[in-house]
Design a protein around this motif. Structure first.
Motif, PDB file in Angstrom:
ATOM      1  N   ARG A 250       9.841 -85.076 -91.392  1.00  0.00           N
ATOM      2  CA  ARG A 250      10.799 -85.964 -90.733  1.00  0.00           C
ATOM      3  C   ARG A 250      10.142 -87.030 -89.849  1.00  0.00           C
ATOM      4  O   ARG A 250      10.725 -88.072 -89.603  1.00  0.00           O
ATOM      5  CB  ARG A 250      11.833 -85.168 -89.944  1.00  0.00           C
ATOM      6  CG  ARG A 250      11.318 -84.529 -88.681  1.00  0.00           C
ATOM      7  CD  ARG A 250      12.427 -83.724 -87.994  1.00  0.00           C
ATOM      8  NE  ARG A 250      12.004 -83.252 -86.713  1.00  0.00           N
ATOM      9  CZ  ARG A 250      11.451 -82.061 -86.500  1.00  0.00           C
ATOM     10  NH1 ARG A 250      11.281 -81.220 -87.497  1.00  0.00           N
ATOM     11  NH2 ARG A 250      11.078 -81.695 -85.293  1.00  0.00           N
ATOM     12  N   PHE A 251       8.927 -86.806 -89.356  1.00  0.00           N
ATOM     13  CA  PHE A 251       8.262 -87.786 -88.497  1.00  0.00           C
ATOM     14  C   PHE A 251       7.204 -88.601 -89.248  1.00  0.00           C
ATOM     15  O   PHE A 251       6.517 -89.406 -88.640  1.00  0.00           O
ATOM     16  CB  PHE A 251       7.629 -87.096 -87.293  1.00  0.00           C
ATOM     17  CG  PHE A 251       8.652 -86.440 -86.398  1.00  0.00           C
ATOM     18  CD1 PHE A 251       9.595 -87.193 -85.717  1.00  0.00           C
ATOM     19  CD2 PHE A 251       8.680 -85.067 -86.264  1.00  0.00           C
ATOM     20  CE1 PHE A 251      10.542 -86.588 -84.909  1.00  0.00           C
ATOM     21  CE2 PHE A 251       9.621 -84.452 -85.447  1.00  0.00           C
ATOM     22  CZ  PHE A 251      10.554 -85.211 -84.772  1.00  0.00           C
ATOM     23  N   TRP A 252       7.062 -88.378 -90.524  1.00  0.00           N
ATOM     24  CA  TRP A 252       6.108 -89.154 -91.324  1.00  0.00           C
ATOM     25  C   TRP A 252       6.745 -90.467 -91.739  1.00  0.00           C
ATOM     26  O   TRP A 252       7.967 -90.608 -91.740  1.00  0.00           O
ATOM     27  CB  TRP A 252       5.716 -88.359 -92.565  1.00  0.00           C
ATOM     28  CG  TRP A 252       4.644 -87.345 -92.322  1.00  0.00           C
ATOM     29  CD1 TRP A 252       4.592 -86.439 -91.309  1.00  0.00           C
ATOM     30  CD2 TRP A 252       3.489 -87.124 -93.112  1.00  0.00           C
ATOM     31  NE1 TRP A 252       3.480 -85.663 -91.429  1.00  0.00           N
ATOM     32  CE2 TRP A 252       2.780 -86.059 -92.540  1.00  0.00           C
ATOM     33  CE3 TRP A 252       2.996 -87.719 -94.274  1.00  0.00           C
ATOM     34  CZ2 TRP A 252       1.601 -85.589 -93.062  1.00  0.00           C
ATOM     35  CZ3 TRP A 252       1.821 -87.231 -94.795  1.00  0.00           C
ATOM     36  CH2 TRP A 252       1.132 -86.187 -94.188  1.00  0.00           C
ATOM     37  N   GLN A 253       5.916 -91.402 -92.146  1.00  0.00           N
ATOM     38  CA  GLN A 253       6.420 -92.695 -92.599  1.00  0.00           C
ATOM     39  C   GLN A 253       6.931 -92.630 -94.039  1.00  0.00           C
ATOM     40  O   GLN A 253       7.410 -93.618 -94.562  1.00  0.00           O
ATOM     41  CB  GLN A 253       5.343 -93.778 -92.473  1.00  0.00           C
ATOM     42  CG  GLN A 253       4.179 -93.622 -93.422  1.00  0.00           C
ATOM     43  CD  GLN A 253       3.070 -92.719 -92.892  1.00  0.00           C
ATOM     44  OE1 GLN A 253       3.257 -91.961 -91.946  1.00  0.00           O
ATOM     45  NE2 GLN A 253       1.909 -92.794 -93.500  1.00  0.00           N
ATOM     46  N   ARG A 254       6.828 -91.484 -94.681  1.00  0.00           N
ATOM     47  CA  ARG A 254       7.317 -91.295 -96.053  1.00  0.00           C
ATOM     48  C   ARG A 254       8.152 -90.028 -96.100  1.00  0.00           C
ATOM     49  O   ARG A 254       8.055 -89.178 -95.229  1.00  0.00           O
ATOM     50  CB  ARG A 254       6.151 -91.206 -97.034  1.00  0.00           C
ATOM     51  CG  ARG A 254       5.318 -89.954 -96.846  1.00  0.00           C
ATOM     52  CD  ARG A 254       4.163 -89.827 -97.810  1.00  0.00           C
ATOM     53  NE  ARG A 254       4.628 -89.745 -99.181  1.00  0.00           N
ATOM     54  CZ  ARG A 254       3.831 -89.838-100.229  1.00  0.00           C
ATOM     55  NH1 ARG A 254       2.545 -90.009-100.063  1.00  0.00           N
ATOM     56  NH2 ARG A 254       4.304 -89.750-101.441  1.00  0.00           N
TER      57      ARG A 254
END
Length: 76
Positions: free
Chosen positions: A32-36
């Motif tokens: 959820r906190f990744w850019q993908r």
């Protein structure tokens, strides 16, 4: 070098970590906190790990996998 604590193991990443990391990287909550978004194919993670292994072999950078109770819980 392997770092062991009472709760975690941190060790250099191995090619064989791809399957365990896929379990983590396909989880929407973990991503959820990744850019993908979640990664939906094991082949993508295997390619990522392969690229990271090649970089390590060239001395460009070092990748580690964090483990807890036999499960990969992260990489850095």
């Amino acid at each position: 070098m392997i770092l062991n604590t009472a709760r975690l193991i941190l060790r250099p990443q191995a090619r064989s970590d791809a399957t365990a990391l896929f379990t983590l990287l396909r989880d929407p909550e973990a991503m959820r906190f990744w850019q993908r978004g979640p990664i939906t194919r094991l082949a993508v993670v295997e390619e990522m790990v392969g690229e990271q292994q090649a970089a390590m072999a060239q001395g460009i950078c070092r990748y580690w996998t964090a483990w807890e109770d036999g499960y990969a819980i992260g990489s850095l």
